[in-house]
Design an enzyme around this catalytic site. Structure first.
Site, PDB file in Angstrom:
ATOM      1  N   ASP A  58       0.875  -1.181   0.000  1.00 16.19           N
ATOM      2  CA  ASP A  58       0.000   0.000   0.000  1.00 16.19           C
ATOM      3  C   ASP A  58       0.905   1.222   0.000  1.00 16.19           C
ATOM      4  OD1 ASP A  58      -2.383   1.572   0.234  1.00 16.19           O
ATOM      5  OD2 ASP A  58      -1.942   1.848   2.347  1.00 16.19           O
ATOM      6  N   SER A  59       0.300   2.397  -0.193  1.00 19.72           N
ATOM      7  CA  SER A  59       1.089   3.632  -0.149  1.00 19.72           C
ATOM      8  C   SER A  59       1.571   3.939   1.275  1.00 19.72           C
ATOM      9  CB  SER A  59       0.240   4.795  -0.657  1.00 19.72           C
ATOM     10  OG  SER A  59      -0.939   4.884   0.117  1.00 19.72           O
ATOM     11  N   TYR A  83      -0.906   8.394  -2.650  1.00 13.75           N
ATOM     12  CA  TYR A  83      -0.934   8.119  -4.087  1.00 13.75           C
ATOM     13  C   TYR A  83      -2.184   8.758  -4.731  1.00 13.75           C
ATOM     14  CZ  TYR A  83       2.481   4.191  -3.840  1.00 13.75           C
ATOM     15  OH  TYR A  83       3.595   3.402  -3.691  1.00 13.75           O
ATOM     16  N   GLY A  84      -3.229   8.887  -3.904  1.00 11.41           N
ATOM     17  CA  GLY A  84      -4.574   9.153  -4.415  1.00 11.41           C
ATOM     18  C   GLY A  84      -4.796  10.460  -5.140  1.00 11.41           C
ATOM     19  N   CYS A  90      -4.621  -1.480  -1.737  1.00  7.73           N
ATOM     20  CA  CYS A  90      -4.701  -0.048  -1.987  1.00  7.73           C
ATOM     21  C   CYS A  90      -5.788   0.189  -3.040  1.00  7.73           C
ATOM     22  CB  CYS A  90      -3.341   0.432  -2.507  1.00  7.73           C
ATOM     23  SG  CYS A  90      -3.332   2.152  -3.024  1.00  7.73           S
ATOM     24  N   THR A 141      -6.481   2.855  -4.583  1.00 12.13           N
ATOM     25  CA  THR A 141      -5.996   3.689  -5.676  1.00 12.13           C
ATOM     26  C   THR A 141      -5.265   2.857  -6.727  1.00 12.13           C
ATOM     27  OG1 THR A 141      -5.748   5.465  -4.067  1.00 12.13           O
ATOM     28  CG2 THR A 141      -4.603   5.738  -6.166  1.00 12.13           C
ATOM     29  N   GLU A 198      -2.591   8.766   8.450  1.00 11.39           N
ATOM     30  CA  GLU A 198      -1.120   8.749   8.411  1.00 11.39           C
ATOM     31  C   GLU A 198      -0.518   9.583   9.547  1.00 11.39           C
ATOM     32  OE1 GLU A 198       1.128   7.051   6.474  1.00 11.39           O
ATOM     33  OE2 GLU A 198      -0.496   5.965   5.490  1.00 11.39           O
ATOM     34  N   CYS A 241     -10.958   2.874   0.214  1.00  9.34           N
ATOM     35  CA  CYS A 241      -9.527   3.111   0.418  1.00  9.34           C
ATOM     36  C   CYS A 241      -9.158   2.331   1.672  1.00  9.34           C
ATOM     37  CB  CYS A 241      -9.290   4.605   0.626  1.00  9.34           C
ATOM     38  SG  CYS A 241      -7.632   4.996   1.232  1.00  9.34           S
ATOM     39  N   THR A 242      -8.058   1.613   1.622  1.00  4.62           N
ATOM     40  CA  THR A 242      -7.711   0.740   2.749  1.00  4.62           C
ATOM     41  C   THR A 242      -7.288   1.517   3.994  1.00  4.62           C
ATOM     42  OG1 THR A 242      -5.549   0.466   1.705  1.00  4.62           O
ATOM     43  CG2 THR A 242      -7.161  -1.305   1.399  1.00  4.62           C
ATOM     44  N   HIS A 243      -7.076   2.813   3.864  1.00  7.19           N
ATOM     45  CA  HIS A 243      -6.813   3.616   5.069  1.00  7.19           C
ATOM     46  C   HIS A 243      -8.100   3.820   5.890  1.00  7.19           C
ATOM     47  CE1 HIS A 243      -3.000   4.714   3.217  1.00  7.19           C
ATOM     48  NE2 HIS A 243      -2.668   5.412   4.286  1.00  7.19           N
TER      49      HIS A 243
END
Ligand code: DGL
Length: 273
Positions: free
Chosen positions: A10-11, A42-43, A73, A75, A151, A185-187
């Protein structure tokens, strides 16, 4: 039977939502995780850049001898759609498994999709939902600030800033009467409590990490790549920026110390051969 680990990337931290679920679904598998923390997010980048980053991430995991790759991810899964054909190992992104789960879950045929700007602009989840059922109404909203919140460890459902941003982004979807929301989004599952507090019990949240872990287990089985090892699998983490910030939030999120299992790497030079 296979000796190799499952590679996940992932990012940044978001793919840990898939790691957490994968450990539950496949406890005997070894996992190698790469978070591209030096280049997150990345998005909001161009298609060309996202594809290049995704190829480098996958290339790094291949260099570790992984038997399968998961782009955890939204994105990358939405934009780097040809990556699958470039890899010598089975691959899955998050879009197909997550969209399929949402179609099964909705009762009123009104599904919301939230993701990064690149994901929402690609229409990936929407297209996949409509492929399964053309009668479903899909409402999309990009929520780029959610990635920054996660993040930077703004993940508590009681945090006023988190609550405010959640309300600003999700008010429109709430007014549309959705009964299912794809966390595309995996976040986003990392702040799912705040999202669910705002939307209420009537809205089912579909966690792309969970759905992808289940799908990946099926893919391994189909390719006869499941580990025959009876012992507990290991998890090893790599990041492209400093390990300290990653460790702190990863520990809060995974509920356990990632201690010495995190290393820094530089992948600027990586290319798929
Ligand atoms: N976690 C990622 C996703 O699922 C990326 C977020 C970002 O880097 O913008 O979209």
């Amino acid at each position: 039977m296979s000796e190799g680990a499952i590679g996940i990337f992932d990012s940044g931290l978001g793919g840990l939502t898939a790691v957490k679920e994968l450990v539950k679904v496949l406890p005997h598998e070894d996992i190698i995780y790469f978070g591209d923390t030096a280049r997150v997010p990345y998005g909001n980048r161009s298609k060309k850049t996202i594809i290049r980053y995704a190829e480098q991430d996958a290339c790094f995991l291949l260099s570790k001898g992984v038997k399968m790759i998961i782009a955890a991810c939204g994105t990358v899964s939405s934009v780097a759609v040809d990556l699958k054909d470039e890899l010598p190992v089975p691959f899955t992104g998050v879009v197909v498994p997550t969209a399929q789960a949402a179609v099964k879950a909705t009762k009123n045929g009104r599904i919301g999709v939230i993701g990064t700007s690149a994901t929402v602009n690609s229409g990936s989840y929407k297209n996949e939902i409509l492929r399964a059922d053309r009668g479903i109404k899909v409402f999309q909203q990009d929520c780029p600030l959610f990635v920054s919140l996660v993040e930077n460890s703004f993940i508590s459902a009681d945090d006023e800033i988190v609550k405010l941003v959640v309300r600003r982004y999700l008010e429109g979807l709430k007014n549309e009467g959705i009964d299912t929301l794809i966390l595309g989004c995996t976040h986003f599952p990392i702040i799912s409590q705040a999202i669910s507090d705002y939307l209420g019990d009537g809205v089912t949240l579909i966690d792309s990490g969970r759905e992808t872990a289940l799908y990946a287990a099926g893919l391994l089985e189909k390719n006869k790549l499941l580990s025959m090892d009876e012992g507990k699998g290991s998890c090893r983490y790599y990041v492209s920026d400093t390990v300290e910030d990653f460790k702190r939030t990863a520990e809060i999120f995974l509920g356990k110390s990632v201690g010495n299992e995190v290393s820094h790497i530089n992948l600027e030079q990586a290319v798929i051969h």
